[in-house]
Design a protein around this motif. Structure first.
Motif, short mmCIF file in Angstrom:
data_model
loop_
_atom_site.label_atom_id
_atom_site.label_comp_id
_atom_site.label_asym_id
_atom_site.label_seq_id
_atom_site.Cartn_x
_atom_site.Cartn_y
_atom_site.Cartn_z
N ASN A 16 0.85 -1.19 0.00
CA ASN A 16 0.00 0.00 0.00
C ASN A 16 0.88 1.23 0.00
O ASN A 16 1.56 1.53 0.98
N HIS A 17 0.87 1.93 -1.15
CA HIS A 17 1.69 3.13 -1.31
C HIS A 17 0.88 4.41 -1.11
O HIS A 17 1.32 5.49 -1.48
N GLY A 18 -0.33 4.26 -0.56
CA GLY A 18 -1.20 5.42 -0.41
C GLY A 18 -2.04 5.63 -1.65
O GLY A 18 -3.23 5.33 -1.67
N TRP A 19 -1.41 6.09 -2.70
CA TRP A 19 -2.13 6.31 -3.97
C TRP A 19 -2.42 4.99 -4.69
O TRP A 19 -3.32 4.89 -5.52
N THR A 22 -2.15 -2.44 -3.83
CA THR A 22 -2.01 -3.49 -4.83
C THR A 22 -1.74 -4.85 -4.21
O THR A 22 -1.03 -4.97 -3.20
N TYR A 23 -2.33 -5.88 -4.81
CA TYR A 23 -2.12 -7.27 -4.43
C TYR A 23 -1.52 -8.02 -5.60
O TYR A 23 -1.96 -7.87 -6.74
N HIS A 24 -0.52 -8.86 -5.31
CA HIS A 24 0.21 -9.60 -6.35
C HIS A 24 0.00 -11.10 -6.15
O HIS A 24 0.40 -11.66 -5.13
N THR A 25 -0.61 -11.75 -7.14
CA THR A 25 -0.74 -13.20 -7.09
C THR A 25 0.62 -13.87 -7.25
O THR A 25 0.91 -14.88 -6.59
N PHE A 26 1.45 -13.30 -8.14
CA PHE A 26 2.79 -13.83 -8.38
C PHE A 26 3.84 -12.79 -8.01
O PHE A 26 3.54 -11.60 -7.90
N SER A 27 5.08 -13.24 -7.82
CA SER A 27 6.17 -12.35 -7.43
C SER A 27 6.23 -11.12 -8.33
O SER A 27 6.20 -11.24 -9.56
N PHE A 28 6.32 -9.96 -7.69
CA PHE A 28 6.30 -8.71 -8.44
C PHE A 28 6.83 -7.60 -7.54
O PHE A 28 6.48 -7.53 -6.36
N ILE A 45 -0.42 -11.34 -12.12
CA ILE A 45 -1.81 -10.90 -11.91
C ILE A 45 -1.75 -9.88 -10.79
O ILE A 45 -1.54 -10.23 -9.62
N ASN A 46 -1.93 -8.62 -11.14
CA ASN A 46 -1.95 -7.55 -10.14
C ASN A 46 -3.38 -7.03 -10.00
O ASN A 46 -4.06 -6.76 -10.99
N ASP A 47 -3.80 -6.91 -8.77
CA ASP A 47 -5.15 -6.45 -8.40
C ASP A 47 -4.96 -5.08 -7.77
O ASP A 47 -4.58 -4.97 -6.61
N ASP A 48 -5.21 -4.01 -8.54
CA ASP A 48 -4.82 -2.66 -8.16
C ASP A 48 -6.01 -1.77 -7.82
O ASP A 48 -7.03 -1.79 -8.51
N TYR A 49 -5.83 -0.96 -6.78
CA TYR A 49 -6.70 0.19 -6.52
C TYR A 49 -5.83 1.44 -6.67
O TYR A 49 -4.78 1.55 -6.02
N ILE A 50 -6.28 2.36 -7.53
CA ILE A 50 -5.54 3.60 -7.77
C ILE A 50 -6.41 4.77 -7.33
O ILE A 50 -7.57 4.90 -7.74
#
Length: 239
Positions: A16-19, A22-28, A45-50
């Motif tokens: 969580n970077h504030g802005w 993000t959740y990562h299914t695989f290494s990232f 697979i990245n699950d992002d909130y921006i």
């Protein structure tokens, strides 16, 4: 006999970077798990909130097929190929990075958050000419069926990529059931529950759980809750 790899939602990498949440299914990025590098040709697979008005500044990619699926909100895209667009829920975007591209991605809305999946697939051809594609699909066409959103074929429904892969989205009534047939020998399927509760081959999956299945010709899917939604990603298991 089918083999299964279960990734529970709460086992994913998280930052969580504030802005950006993000959740990562695989290494990232800062998340690394040697047991979770990829599933066949499926790399990210990245699950992002921006957050409103925020996003990723210009950055490079090469030799990767990059698929973006907005879930809520509007994504503004710009790239070094000259493309400028806004991608909405119901749209699917793909970039074949090939020999190299640069792009930026921002939440186009100043008051509402943006949710999206960004998925990376290893290509079956290196150093192709970079390309961009964006399409709008009828979300109603995935009600109680699997709507194809990606394939290897330019003439098929959905976007196409340089890989022997097929993606589908489905949204189901409670107790609706269907079978998915593997389209290419040697492929596996990674199933991601977008929302609700779904049973696959007798295994119960909740929201954002992922299940990789390989060494099988078909899988059985059943919705255990109303409006359950799933993303199926069929990819080659060998790179």
């Amino acid at each position: 006999m089918a083999n299964y790899i279960l990734h529970k939602a709460n086992s994913r990498g998280h930052a969580n970077h504030g802005w950006l949440d993000t959740y990562h299914t695989f290494s990232f990025a800062g998340y690394y798990d040697p047991e979770r590098i990829h599933f066949g040709a499926l790399r990210v697979i990245n699950d992002d909130y921006i957050a409103p008005g925020m996003g990723f500044g210009t950055h490079p990619h090469d030799n990767m097929e990059i698929i973006t699926i907005p879930l809520e909100g509007d994504l503004e895209h710009r790239d070094s190929m000259g493309n400028t667009s806004v991608i909405y829920h119901g749209d699917v975007q793909v970039m074949s990075a090939g020999t190299g591209i640069q792009h930026s991605e921002y939440n186009a809305n100043r008051s509402e958050g943006l949710k999206l999946f960004q998925i990376w697939v290893f290509p079956n051809k290196k150093n192709v000419i970079p390309r961009y594609q964006q399409i709008s699909l009828n979300v109603a066409d995935r009600r109680n069926k699997l709507q194809q959103i990606l394939s290897p074929n330019t003439e098929d429904e959905g976007v196409w990529i340089h890989q022997n892969a097929w993606f589908h989205l489905g949204e189901f009534d409670k107790d609706f059931a269907l079978e998915y047939q593997i389209k290419a020998k040697g492929n596996g399927v990674y199933a991601l529950v977008v929302k609700g509760t779904i049973e696959i081959d007798g295994k119960v999956l909740e929201r954002r759980d992922g299940l990789g299945i390989y060494d099988t010709a078909q899988i059985s899917i059943k919705a255990l809750s109303q409006d359950a939604e799933i993303l199926l990603m069929e990819v080659p298991m060998k790179l």
